[in-house]
Structure formats: structure tokens, C-alpha cells
Design a protein around this motif. Structure first.
Motif, PDB file in Angstrom:
ATOM      1  N   ARG A  85       0.838  -1.209   0.000  1.00 12.38           N
ATOM      2  CA  ARG A  85       0.000   0.000   0.000  1.00 12.38           C
ATOM      3  C   ARG A  85       0.866   1.250   0.000  1.00 12.38           C
ATOM      4  O   ARG A  85       1.799   1.362   0.799  1.00 12.38           O
ATOM      5  CB  ARG A  85      -0.892   0.018   1.235  1.00 12.38           C
ATOM      6  CG  ARG A  85      -1.829  -1.161   1.355  1.00 12.38           C
ATOM      7  CD  ARG A  85      -3.009  -1.002   0.457  1.00 12.38           C
ATOM      8  NE  ARG A  85      -3.930  -2.107   0.682  1.00 12.38           N
ATOM      9  CZ  ARG A  85      -5.003  -2.317  -0.040  1.00 12.38           C
ATOM     10  NH1 ARG A  85      -5.298  -1.509  -1.036  1.00 12.38           N
ATOM     11  NH2 ARG A  85      -5.784  -3.333   0.212  1.00 12.38           N
ATOM     12  N   LYS A  86       0.522   2.189  -0.880  1.00 12.08           N
ATOM     13  CA  LYS A  86       1.204   3.489  -0.888  1.00 12.08           C
ATOM     14  C   LYS A  86       0.681   4.330   0.271  1.00 12.08           C
ATOM     15  O   LYS A  86      -0.452   4.172   0.701  1.00 12.08           O
ATOM     16  CB  LYS A  86       0.882   4.220  -2.197  1.00 12.08           C
ATOM     17  CG  LYS A  86       1.676   3.769  -3.387  1.00 12.08           C
ATOM     18  CD  LYS A  86       1.277   4.581  -4.586  1.00 12.08           C
ATOM     19  CE  LYS A  86       2.479   5.100  -5.324  1.00 12.08           C
ATOM     20  NZ  LYS A  86       2.095   5.855  -6.519  1.00 12.08           N
ATOM     21  N   PRO A  87       1.494   5.237   0.773  1.00  8.16           N
ATOM     22  CA  PRO A  87       0.992   6.133   1.817  1.00  8.16           C
ATOM     23  C   PRO A  87      -0.146   7.018   1.293  1.00  8.16           C
ATOM     24  O   PRO A  87      -0.082   7.524   0.177  1.00  8.16           O
ATOM     25  CB  PRO A  87       2.214   6.984   2.166  1.00  8.16           C
ATOM     26  CG  PRO A  87       3.387   6.183   1.731  1.00  8.16           C
ATOM     27  CD  PRO A  87       2.920   5.412   0.542  1.00  8.16           C
ATOM     28  N   THR A  88      -1.200   7.160   2.101  1.00  9.83           N
ATOM     29  CA  THR A  88      -2.328   8.028   1.768  1.00  9.83           C
ATOM     30  C   THR A  88      -2.593   8.922   2.971  1.00  9.83           C
ATOM     31  O   THR A  88      -1.957   8.772   4.019  1.00  9.83           O
ATOM     32  CB  THR A  88      -3.597   7.196   1.465  1.00  9.83           C
ATOM     33  OG1 THR A  88      -3.931   6.441   2.631  1.00  9.83           O
ATOM     34  CG2 THR A  88      -3.391   6.271   0.280  1.00  9.83           C
ATOM     35  N   GLN A  89      -3.576   9.816   2.844  1.00  5.64           N
ATOM     36  CA  GLN A  89      -3.904  10.678   3.978  1.00  5.64           C
ATOM     37  C   GLN A  89      -4.507   9.864   5.127  1.00  5.64           C
ATOM     38  O   GLN A  89      -4.287  10.171   6.283  1.00  5.64           O
ATOM     39  CB  GLN A  89      -4.866  11.782   3.537  1.00  5.64           C
ATOM     40  CG  GLN A  89      -4.164  12.866   2.742  1.00  5.64           C
ATOM     41  CD  GLN A  89      -5.065  14.056   2.460  1.00  5.64           C
ATOM     42  OE1 GLN A  89      -6.274  13.904   2.389  1.00  5.64           O
ATOM     43  NE2 GLN A  89      -4.461  15.218   2.303  1.00  5.64           N
ATOM     44  N   GLN A  90      -5.290   8.819   4.783  1.00  6.63           N
ATOM     45  CA  GLN A  90      -5.874   7.976   5.831  1.00  6.63           C
ATOM     46  C   GLN A  90      -4.809   7.079   6.471  1.00  6.63           C
ATOM     47  O   GLN A  90      -4.891   6.745   7.642  1.00  6.63           O
ATOM     48  CB  GLN A  90      -6.991   7.084   5.271  1.00  6.63           C
ATOM     49  CG  GLN A  90      -8.261   7.811   4.888  1.00  6.63           C
ATOM     50  CD  GLN A  90      -8.180   8.427   3.494  1.00  6.63           C
ATOM     51  OE1 GLN A  90      -7.346   8.060   2.680  1.00  6.63           O
ATOM     52  NE2 GLN A  90      -9.066   9.385   3.227  1.00  6.63           N
ATOM     53  N   ASN A  91      -3.843   6.647   5.672  1.00  2.00           N
ATOM     54  CA  ASN A  91      -2.786   5.763   6.159  1.00  2.00           C
ATOM     55  C   ASN A  91      -1.436   6.347   5.736  1.00  2.00           C
ATOM     56  O   ASN A  91      -0.854   5.911   4.749  1.00  2.00           O
ATOM     57  CB  ASN A  91      -2.991   4.344   5.580  1.00  2.00           C
ATOM     58  CG  ASN A  91      -1.954   3.368   6.069  1.00  2.00           C
ATOM     59  OD1 ASN A  91      -1.217   3.640   7.005  1.00  2.00           O
ATOM     60  ND2 ASN A  91      -1.881   2.223   5.425  1.00  2.00           N
TER      61      ASN A  91
END
Length: 106
Positions: free
Chosen positions: A48-54
Motif C-alpha cells: 500500500r502506498k501512503p495516503t492521507q488515511q494511512n
């Protein structure tokens, strides 16, 4: 697909593939697709790429569905794979292990 004789919560043995011989409990049955999800078996990793949620991102590991034909119900006595027969006892339909004759449910 016909009626699957494997239900959620059953202990099953994997018959083929990379996880051959492993046992686990069925967490989900998908009869239309002919697949089951078994706990601790057929694990896959999703990057998983970094996102605002994670914001951390990372690797998610989870069980992927596998073909229902690759698993067999574990015999209640021996724990070995067995076929399942449906019999009528006391006016109720129950599942019975072919190898030992033990009732699987009810």
C-alpha cells in the motif's frame, strides 16, 4: 455450483497448492464463485502506498479466497480430510463424515 457441503466455521484441510496439508477454520464461503476463505491459509501481501488515511503505507497481509475444491472437511476424530454425507437423524438433516461416521454438526 451445487450445494457446498462446507460451511462457515468448519475445520478444513487444504488438499493442493502451496499450502497443501495446512488446516484452518472457514471464515467465509462464497457459493456463487465456488470459493472459501480459510484462516491462516493462502496469505497474500498487498503493498500500500501512503495516503492521507494511512500516512505510513506498508504491506497488508490477508487471506485470499481459494477454490472450494482445494479443501476438504477435517474428520472430527482424526483431523484427516474426509468427504461429507448428508443423513437424516431424528427428522433432521445432519452432515456426517464418511471416514469415521461422526456427525459434523447438530
Amino acid at each position: 455450483m451445487g450445494m457446498a457441503k462446507i460451511k462457515k466455521g468448519d475445520d478444513v484441510v487444504v488438499l493442493s497448492g502451496k499450502d497443501k496439508g495446512k488446516t484452518g477454520s472457514v471464515t467465509q464461503v462464497m457459493p456463487k464463485e465456488g470459493k472459501v476463505v480459510v484462516s491462516g491459509v493462502n496469505m497474500i501481501a498487498r503493498h500500500r502506498k501512503p495516503t492521507q488515511q494511512n500516512p505510513q503505507g506498508g504491506i497488508d497481509r490477508y487471506e485470499a479466497p481459494m477454490a472450494i475444491s482445494k479443501v476438504a472437511v477435517a474428520d472430527p476424530k482424526s483431523g484427516k480430510p474426509t468427504r461429507v454425507r448428508i443423513e437424516e437423524k431424528d427428522g433432521k438433516k445432519v452432515r456426517v463424515a464418511v471416514k469415521s461416521g461422526e456427525t459434523i454438526d447438530g
